[in-house]
Design a protein around this motif. Sequence first.
Motif, PDB file in Angstrom:
ATOM      1  N   HIS A 189       4.151   7.577   6.135  1.00 40.29           N
ATOM      2  CA  HIS A 189       2.792   8.027   5.823  1.00 40.29           C
ATOM      3  C   HIS A 189       2.094   8.565   7.070  1.00 40.29           C
ATOM      4  CE1 HIS A 189      -1.176   8.055   3.884  1.00 40.29           C
ATOM      5  NE2 HIS A 189      -1.638   7.471   4.975  1.00 40.29           N
ATOM      6  N   GLY A 190       1.571   9.773   6.947  1.00 37.86           N
ATOM      7  CA  GLY A 190       0.835  10.378   8.038  1.00 37.86           C
ATOM      8  C   GLY A 190       1.659  11.214   8.994  1.00 37.86           C
ATOM      9  N   GLU A 191       2.981  11.222   8.810  1.00 32.64           N
ATOM     10  CA  GLU A 191       3.816  11.998   9.724  1.00 32.64           C
ATOM     11  C   GLU A 191       3.704  13.497   9.456  1.00 32.64           C
ATOM     12  OE1 GLU A 191       7.864  10.762   9.786  1.00 32.64           O
ATOM     13  OE2 GLU A 191       7.407   8.689  10.347  1.00 32.64           O
ATOM     14  N   VAL A 192       4.021  14.267  10.496  1.00 34.86           N
ATOM     15  CA  VAL A 192       4.084  15.723  10.413  1.00 34.86           C
ATOM     16  C   VAL A 192       5.373  16.170  11.089  1.00 34.86           C
ATOM     17  CG1 VAL A 192       3.049  17.875  11.233  1.00 34.86           C
ATOM     18  CG2 VAL A 192       1.586  16.064  10.336  1.00 34.86           C
ATOM     19  N   ASN A 193       6.079  17.111  10.468  1.00 35.42           N
ATOM     20  CA  ASN A 193       7.324  17.642  11.032  1.00 35.42           C
ATOM     21  C   ASN A 193       7.089  19.093  11.414  1.00 35.42           C
ATOM     22  OD1 ASN A 193       9.905  18.514  11.637  1.00 35.42           O
ATOM     23  ND2 ASN A 193      10.878  17.536   9.884  1.00 35.42           N
ATOM     24  N   ALA A 194       6.577  19.298  12.623  1.00 35.57           N
ATOM     25  CA  ALA A 194       6.212  20.644  13.066  1.00 35.57           C
ATOM     26  C   ALA A 194       7.421  21.565  13.141  1.00 35.57           C
ATOM     27  CB  ALA A 194       5.508  20.571  14.415  1.00 35.57           C
ATOM     28  N   GLU A 195       8.568  21.029  13.549  1.00 37.84           N
ATOM     29  CA  GLU A 195       9.768  21.858  13.658  1.00 37.84           C
ATOM     30  C   GLU A 195      10.152  22.438  12.307  1.00 37.84           C
ATOM     31  OE1 GLU A 195      14.469  21.516  15.069  1.00 37.84           O
ATOM     32  OE2 GLU A 195      13.127  19.790  15.272  1.00 37.84           O
ATOM     33  N   PHE A 196      10.121  21.605  11.269  1.00 41.66           N
ATOM     34  CA  PHE A 196      10.470  22.092   9.934  1.00 41.66           C
ATOM     35  C   PHE A 196       9.406  23.061   9.420  1.00 41.66           C
ATOM     36  CE2 PHE A 196      10.672  21.762   5.265  1.00 41.66           C
ATOM     37  CZ  PHE A 196      11.997  22.079   5.063  1.00 41.66           C
ATOM     38  N   ASP A 197       8.144  22.739   9.647  1.00 38.25           N
ATOM     39  CA  ASP A 197       7.074  23.638   9.210  1.00 38.25           C
ATOM     40  C   ASP A 197       7.256  25.025   9.800  1.00 38.25           C
ATOM     41  OD1 ASP A 197       5.885  21.556   7.834  1.00 38.25           O
ATOM     42  OD2 ASP A 197       4.391  21.140   9.387  1.00 38.25           O
ATOM     43  N   ARG A 198       7.554  25.061  11.085  1.00 43.06           N
ATOM     44  CA  ARG A 198       7.716  26.355  11.742  1.00 43.06           C
ATOM     45  C   ARG A 198       8.937  27.093  11.209  1.00 43.06           C
ATOM     46  NH1 ARG A 198       5.781  23.201  16.506  1.00 43.06           N
ATOM     47  NH2 ARG A 198       3.676  23.985  16.968  1.00 43.06           N
ATOM     48  N   ARG A 199       9.982  26.349  10.834  1.00 46.77           N
ATOM     49  CA  ARG A 199      11.158  26.991  10.242  1.00 46.77           C
ATOM     50  C   ARG A 199      10.798  27.614   8.893  1.00 46.77           C
ATOM     51  NH1 ARG A 199      16.795  24.107   8.151  1.00 46.77           N
ATOM     52  NH2 ARG A 199      17.870  26.062   7.610  1.00 46.77           N
ATOM     53  N   VAL A 200       9.993  26.907   8.113  1.00 49.61           N
ATOM     54  CA  VAL A 200       9.564  27.442   6.816  1.00 49.61           C
ATOM     55  C   VAL A 200       8.740  28.713   7.012  1.00 49.61           C
ATOM     56  CG1 VAL A 200       8.053  26.994   4.835  1.00 49.61           C
ATOM     57  CG2 VAL A 200       9.679  25.246   5.581  1.00 49.61           C
ATOM     58  N   ILE A 201       7.772  28.667   7.912  1.00 49.50           N
ATOM     59  CA  ILE A 201       6.943  29.846   8.157  1.00 49.50           C
ATOM     60  C   ILE A 201       7.788  31.011   8.654  1.00 49.50           C
ATOM     61  CG2 ILE A 201       5.118  30.775   9.629  1.00 49.50           C
ATOM     62  CD1 ILE A 201       3.743  28.036   9.433  1.00 49.50           C
TER      63      ILE A 201
END
Length: 267
Positions: A189-201
Motif C-alpha cells: 500500500h502506497g508504493e510507486v514503481n517509477a521505472e514501470f510507469d516510465r516504461r508504460v509512458i
Amino acid sequence: MAEIVGVFATSHVLFGSPDGDAQALRVVEGMNEIGRRVRLLRPDLLIVIGSDHLFNITTRLQPPFTVGVSDTFTPLGDMDIEQRPFAGNRAFAESLCARAADRFDLAQGEELRPDHGVMVPLMFIDPDGRIPVVPIYVNANMTPPPTAARAAQLGDIVAEAVGLDLPSHLRVVVVATGGLSHWINIPGHGEVNAEFDRRVIAAFQSGDMRWLRAIDTETLLKNAGNGGLEIVNWVMAAATLPGRRAEKIYYEPMPQWMTGMGGIAIV
C-alpha cells in the motif's frame, strides 16, 4: 464522418499539498496543460474512459464495461466536487452499445453519478461543464478485471462508432483517466514503481501498441499494483487513434499521494 481529434490520458488522484510542494505544482500544471490542449481542439463531445470506485458499480453486480446512457449526469460529490449536472449524449451512447452488441455485452448505466475518477480530469478540461460527455467505465475492481487486449478491442469499436454514428462535422476527444502505479489497501500500500510507469509512458510515446495491448493482468498487478490496473483505460483510449505517437505531458512519482502521476497527449 465525425473525427477523433485527440486522445489524452491522465491520473486522477488529487490531494491537498502544502504551498511550495514542487511535485504537486508540476502535477497540477500538467493537468492544466491537458485541459488547455483539449479546449484548443474545440471538441463537441468528450468520451471519458475511467473507473468507478465502488460507488455506482459495486460488488452486487460487476459488469466488465459500462456505458453511461443519459441526457445528463450529476457528479457524486466525493472529494468536495461540485454536484453540478452536465450533459451526456444519450443517442451516441445507445448507438455505441448497439454497434458493439455482437462483439461486447456492454452494460448501460442510466443513473450513474460520476465520482472523482471521471470528475477530476473534467475539472481541468471543461471547468464550466459545457461539453457533452459519454463515460465508459472499465471495472478494475472485479476479478478477473478486463484485460488490456479486451479494452483495446472496445477502443477499436469506439473509433468505429464515432466514424459511423455521429454527424460528420463533430469533433471528438477521448480522455482516459486513472493509473499509473499505485497499490491501494493491499500489501505494498502506497508504493510507486517509477521505472514501470516510465516504461508504460515510453511505450505510448513509441506509437507501438503491441506490448501495451498484450500486457496481462498479472504483470500489471505485480509491477503497478491494483490501482495500476487502470492503465488499461489508457490502452483503450489510445486504440481509438492508432498508429500515433504520444507526447508525455507530465510524470511525477508521488508515494505521498500513493500514485505514479502521469499524463500524455496523442493528436
